[in-house]
Design an enzyme around this catalytic site. Structure first.
Site, mmCIF file in Angstrom:
data_model
loop_
_atom_site.group_PDB
_atom_site.id
_atom_site.type_symbol
_atom_site.label_atom_id
_atom_site.label_comp_id
_atom_site.label_asym_id
_atom_site.label_seq_id
_atom_site.Cartn_x
_atom_site.Cartn_y
_atom_site.Cartn_z
ATOM 1 N N GLU A 289 0.849 -1.196 0.000
ATOM 2 C CA GLU A 289 0.000 0.000 0.000
ATOM 3 C C GLU A 289 0.882 1.243 0.000
ATOM 4 O O GLU A 289 1.707 1.417 0.906
ATOM 5 C CB GLU A 289 -0.915 -0.031 1.229
ATOM 6 C CG GLU A 289 -1.933 -1.164 1.150
ATOM 7 C CD GLU A 289 -2.444 -1.614 2.510
ATOM 8 O OE1 GLU A 289 -2.267 -0.868 3.493
ATOM 9 O OE2 GLU A 289 -2.995 -2.721 2.586
ATOM 10 N N LEU B 209 -5.862 -2.018 -0.893
ATOM 11 C CA LEU B 209 -5.758 -2.059 0.564
ATOM 12 C C LEU B 209 -6.280 -3.416 1.039
ATOM 13 O O LEU B 209 -7.410 -3.540 1.501
ATOM 14 C CB LEU B 209 -6.587 -0.914 1.144
ATOM 15 C CG LEU B 209 -6.175 -0.338 2.480
ATOM 16 C CD1 LEU B 209 -6.702 1.072 2.600
ATOM 17 C CD2 LEU B 209 -6.690 -1.176 3.616
ATOM 18 N N HIS C 24 -1.078 0.219 15.043
ATOM 19 C CA HIS C 24 0.116 0.818 14.439
ATOM 20 C C HIS C 24 1.325 0.706 15.358
ATOM 21 O O HIS C 24 2.313 1.396 15.148
ATOM 22 C CB HIS C 24 -0.125 2.290 14.105
ATOM 23 C CG HIS C 24 -1.160 2.526 13.045
ATOM 24 N ND1 HIS C 24 -2.483 2.248 13.249
ATOM 25 C CD2 HIS C 24 -1.062 3.002 11.776
ATOM 26 C CE1 HIS C 24 -3.167 2.563 12.149
ATOM 27 N NE2 HIS C 24 -2.325 3.015 11.245
ATOM 28 N N GLU D 162 -4.252 -6.801 2.720
ATOM 29 C CA GLU D 162 -2.997 -7.482 3.027
ATOM 30 C C GLU D 162 -3.043 -8.955 2.641
ATOM 31 O O GLU D 162 -2.020 -9.536 2.268
ATOM 32 C CB GLU D 162 -2.662 -7.333 4.509
ATOM 33 C CG GLU D 162 -2.233 -5.936 4.901
ATOM 34 C CD GLU D 162 -3.374 -4.947 4.984
ATOM 35 O OE1 GLU D 162 -4.560 -5.384 4.983
ATOM 36 O OE2 GLU D 162 -3.130 -3.734 5.045
ATOM 37 N N GLY E 152 0.224 -3.960 12.617
ATOM 38 C CA GLY E 152 -1.125 -4.451 12.908
ATOM 39 C C GLY E 152 -1.876 -4.893 11.666
ATOM 40 O O GLY E 152 -2.871 -5.616 11.751
ATOM 41 N N PHE E 153 -1.383 -4.475 10.494
ATOM 42 C CA PHE E 153 -2.046 -4.877 9.252
ATOM 43 C C PHE E 153 -1.540 -6.229 8.758
ATOM 44 O O PHE E 153 -1.964 -6.708 7.700
ATOM 45 C CB PHE E 153 -1.840 -3.836 8.147
ATOM 46 C CG PHE E 153 -2.241 -2.437 8.539
ATOM 47 C CD1 PHE E 153 -3.011 -2.207 9.664
ATOM 48 C CD2 PHE E 153 -1.850 -1.350 7.781
ATOM 49 C CE1 PHE E 153 -3.373 -0.918 10.034
ATOM 50 C CE2 PHE E 153 -2.210 -0.060 8.144
ATOM 51 C CZ PHE E 153 -2.973 0.161 9.264
ATOM 52 N N TYR F 155 -2.070 -8.859 10.496
ATOM 53 C CA TYR F 155 -3.057 -9.846 10.966
ATOM 54 C C TYR F 155 -3.967 -10.355 9.845
ATOM 55 O O TYR F 155 -4.232 -11.548 9.757
ATOM 56 C CB TYR F 155 -3.895 -9.267 12.111
ATOM 57 C CG TYR F 155 -3.108 -8.943 13.365
ATOM 58 C CD1 TYR F 155 -2.319 -9.906 13.977
ATOM 59 C CD2 TYR F 155 -3.170 -7.688 13.951
ATOM 60 C CE1 TYR F 155 -1.604 -9.624 15.126
ATOM 61 C CE2 TYR F 155 -2.455 -7.391 15.107
ATOM 62 C CZ TYR F 155 -1.671 -8.366 15.689
ATOM 63 O OH TYR F 155 -0.971 -8.079 16.817
ATOM 64 N N GLN G 177 1.909 -2.070 5.605
ATOM 65 C CA GLN G 177 2.221 -0.682 5.958
ATOM 66 C C GLN G 177 2.508 -0.507 7.448
ATOM 67 O O GLN G 177 3.364 0.282 7.827
ATOM 68 C CB GLN G 177 1.046 0.198 5.544
ATOM 69 C CG GLN G 177 1.372 1.649 5.463
ATOM 70 C CD GLN G 177 0.300 2.397 4.682
ATOM 71 O OE1 GLN G 177 -0.802 2.597 5.188
ATOM 72 N NE2 GLN G 177 0.606 2.766 3.467
ATOM 73 N N PHE G 178 1.786 -1.258 8.262
ATOM 74 C CA PHE G 178 2.019 -1.241 9.705
ATOM 75 C C PHE G 178 1.853 -2.657 10.231
ATOM 76 O O PHE G 178 1.063 -3.435 9.694
ATOM 77 C CB PHE G 178 1.030 -0.316 10.415
ATOM 78 C CG PHE G 178 1.371 1.148 10.291
ATOM 79 C CD1 PHE G 178 2.177 1.773 11.231
ATOM 80 C CD2 PHE G 178 0.898 1.885 9.225
ATOM 81 C CE1 PHE G 178 2.492 3.116 11.108
ATOM 82 C CE2 PHE G 178 1.219 3.225 9.101
ATOM 83 C CZ PHE G 178 2.012 3.847 10.052
#
Lengths: 109, 354
Positions: free
Chosen positions: B49, B78, B149, B80, B105-106, B108, B102-103
């Site tokens: 992303e 967007l 994040h 993952e 937490g993404f 998951y 991107q972070f």
């Protein structure tokens, strides 16, 4: 440097506009996150808006008495290029601070 | 893809390799590493992303799309699960995907693709279908970001057979470890300590070894970042810099602290860990992730196994708490701070048997 515009947020359920009462910052000011920016009045109450981020104020929109619609530009910040667009803030490099002192009898066996 | 490959060969022709020592931020160091990887391997692809046109929200892929074209550095939807699912297919087709979530937490939403496909495809295919996927994950806390994040996922990934996990602690390490990871035939989870992205440091391009580091002549294994006699602080990622600060403060009190940068969290360099603690006879492990079933437990067990006879105190763990990562205003209370680490040192110093 990059500019980031902060529009007037929805200040309460269904409110569509607010009236500027007093600006607490001026163009050129360096502001911190959560620093009060402006006092505005809605049909419900008068509120101070905290800054959503740190940065240098480039422009403010509307003087005392002016109405601003929700979603219209309220204030524009200038930020370094390498922070523009990221979520969160660049951590400051601070000198280490301590309160705890170590005490030990070291038996060097 | 033929156009993309041609573009890459053009870039290689006029590409100038990096030499000497430069002061770079970790962002810049990672960018240089990716540039070299793309130039050196026409099968290497970068996507995620905002990775393409924008150059990444942290500017790690800045300028790479302009240089290598939209066929090799591109934006994804967007999603993952799609980013990592596509990586599986590309790896099967002979490419070396370098995706970004991107972070932290993404990651998951992509756990299924990472754990059920990428980690085990080589095993499932009896070695005929390697998965050279280098997954970049901006990781850990420290930037006052909102939920999802600031996660620390190392224990989750380290637990999965087939994955390797690494986290650099400074720009020099970031450059060399990413170049190394992105040339492995195996999937590597590359955890970038996002709170350290902006700090500058010397990057010695000429040695894979890190002559700028106090130790370490290989991109594998752990590094002794500061030698000491009384206690070993074991850390990785952003906590290494903090532990080095703690070591200087402890020295004011006459305590000589060794700081071990684990670097590779799977596999852990057990020999270096045991060698350090056998010398100091005390260990404190520091991480941002929650305490329970965190990697600190693994480190404590390896130390206990390898140093049981010489240990002067049980291994201390100074970690985040067993709560979801808090909002930005509270993160200073969550991430191990200097005083909490000093308390951990004090506890192992004053421990007496019996």
């Amino acid at each position: 440097m990059a500019e980031i515009s902060f529009p007037l947020p929805d200040l309460g359920e269904g409110l569509i506009e607010a009236t500027v009462l007093e600006w607490l910052v001026s163009p050129g000011d360096q502001v911190e996150r959560n620093q009060p920016l402006v006092e505005v009045e809605t049909t419900k109450s008068a509120v101070e808006l905290p800054s959503p981020q740190a940065g240098k104020v480039v422009r403010i929109h509307g003087g005392p008495g002016d109405k601003i619609n929700v979603g219209e530009p309220l204030i524009v910040f200038e930020v370094p290029d390498n922070t523009a667009g990221i979520v969160g803030t660049v951590p400051k490099e601070e000198a280490p601070k301590r309160r705890v002192r170590l005490s030990a009898v070291l038996d060097e066996d | 893809m033929s156009n993309a490959i041609l573009e890459s060969e053009a870039a290689m022709a006029d590409g100038t390799p990096n030499h000497g020592v430069e002061q770079l931020s970790m962002q810049q160091a990672l960018n240089r590493a990716l540039d070299e990887v793309l130039a050196g391997n026409p099968k290497a692809l970068i996507f995620g992303e905002d990775c393409g046109r924008l150059g990444g929200v942290f500017r790690i892929t800045d300028g790479l799309q302009a240089k290598y074209g939209t066929g090799r550095v591109f934006d994804t939807p967007l999603a993952e699960s799609g980013i990592l699912g596509m990586s599986v297919g590309l790896a099967m087709a002979g490419f070396h995907p370098i995706p970004e979530v991107q972070f932290d937490g993404f990651a998951y939403p992509a756990i299924n693709q990472i754990v059920c496909q990428i980690a085990r495809m080589n095993y499932r295919s009896r070695g005929t279908m390697p998965m050279p996927v280098t997954l970049r994950v901006p990781s850990f806390g420290g930037i006052r970001a909102p939920e999802h994040h600031g996660e620390s996922l190392e224990a989750l990934f380290a637990h999965v057979p087939g994955l390797k996990v690494v986290s650099p602690s400074n720009p020099h390490e970031a450059y060399h470890l990413l170049k190394y990871a992105a040339t492995r035939p195996d999937p590597v989870i590359f955890m970038e300590p996002k709170s350290r992205y902006w700090q500058k440091g010397g990057v010695n391009f000429d040695s894979a070894d890190g002559s700028d580091s106090p130790a370490g002549d290989s991109p594998t294994g752990a590094n002794v970042m500061r030698a000491g006699r009384h206690v070993t602080l074991v850390a990785w990622g952003a906590m290494v810099a903090r532990c080095l600060q703690v070591a200087e403060l402890a020295a004011e009190d006459g305590i000589d602290v060794e700081v071990l940068d684990l670097r590779w969290l799977k596999p852990i360099d057990e020999a270096a860990l045991v060698a350090s603690v056998r010398k100091t006879r005390r260990a404190v492990v520091v991480h941002e992730a929650p305490l329970t079933s965190g990697l600190g437990a693994e480190v404590a067990q390896l130390v206990t196994q390898g140093c049981f006879d010489t240990l002067k105190a049980p291994v201390e763990r100074i970690t985040g708490f067993d709560v979801p990562y808090p909002s930005g205003d509270l993160e200073d209370e969550y991430i191990p701070n200097i005083d909490r680490i000093l308390f951990g040192i004090q506890r192992v110093l004053e421990y007496r048997r019996g």
